[in-house]
Design an enzyme around this catalytic site. Structure first.
Site, PDB file in Angstrom:
ATOM      1  N   CYS A   1      -8.068   0.503  13.486  1.00 47.88           N
ATOM      2  CA  CYS A   1      -8.338   1.232  12.241  1.00 47.88           C
ATOM      3  C   CYS A   1      -9.763   0.994  11.764  1.00 47.88           C
ATOM      4  O   CYS A   1     -10.399   1.896  11.216  1.00 47.88           O
ATOM      5  CB  CYS A   1      -7.325   0.843  11.165  1.00 47.88           C
ATOM      6  SG  CYS A   1      -5.639   1.350  11.608  1.00 47.88           S
ATOM      7  N   THR A   2     -10.278  -0.198  11.982  1.00 45.34           N
ATOM      8  CA  THR A   2     -11.659  -0.493  11.620  1.00 45.34           C
ATOM      9  C   THR A   2     -12.605   0.332  12.485  1.00 45.34           C
ATOM     10  O   THR A   2     -13.558   0.937  11.980  1.00 45.34           O
ATOM     11  CB  THR A   2     -11.952  -2.002  11.749  1.00 45.34           C
ATOM     12  OG1 THR A   2     -11.092  -2.706  10.845  1.00 45.34           O
ATOM     13  CG2 THR A   2     -13.401  -2.318  11.443  1.00 45.34           C
TER      14      THR A   2
END
EC number: 1.11.1.24
Length: 161
Positions: free
Chosen positions: A49-50
């Site tokens: 997600c980062t």
């Protein structure tokens, strides 16, 4: 098991109002008249997600120049989204959907395969919504890495230098 809702090109995008990482309400209808990328991701501060959020951040200038606004949605609480936005220098709204109502309405929450097992969770998904509120692109089970580059190609945007 009930059949999962899936949105498709041509569908009207379900409206929503969610709280952003700064505690402000953000509605999809507020963006009528411009195109919006709405992407759903499982959890802030996780590696995939980062990477995905930073890819959107790094391409935001080109996306904005092409008339696209980016909204990221996860079930994370507002405080976690605030920290994620600050830590990664994200410059687009991150919206909190803790009860997963919007995720479910958009077909981005439900059964999925994870390491060969069927589990229930957030389905990493991206949608492009046009000026009139219609979905022009619906992508489910997208990859965190390389997704923004693929989206740029699909939208006919030149690769970043």
């Amino acid at each position: 098991m009930s059949e999962q809702t899936r949105l498709a090109e041509g569908d009207e995008a379900p409206d929503f109002t969610l709280t952003d990482s700064e505690g402000n309400p953000v509605s999809l209808r507020d963006h009528r008249g411009s195109s919006v990328i709405v992407y759903f991701y499982p959890a802030a501060n996780t590696p995939g997600c980062t990477k995905q959020a930073c890819d959107f951040r790094d391409n935001l200038g080109d996306l904005n120049e092409a008339g696209l606004t980016v909204l990221g949605i996860s079930p994370d609480p507002v405080a976690k989204l605030h920290g994620f936005r600050e830590d990664q220098g994200l410059t687009f709204p991150l919206l909190s959907d803790p009860d997963k109502t919007v995720l479910t309405r958009w077909g981005a929450f439900g059964e999925k395969k994870l390491y060969g097992k069927t589990v229930t969770g957030v389905i990493r998904s991206t949608f492009v919504v046009d000026e009139s509120g219609r979905i022009t692109k619906a992508m489910y089970n997208v990859k965190a890495t390389g997704h923004v580059a693929k989206l740029r190609r699909d939208l006919g945007l030149a690769a970043s230098a």
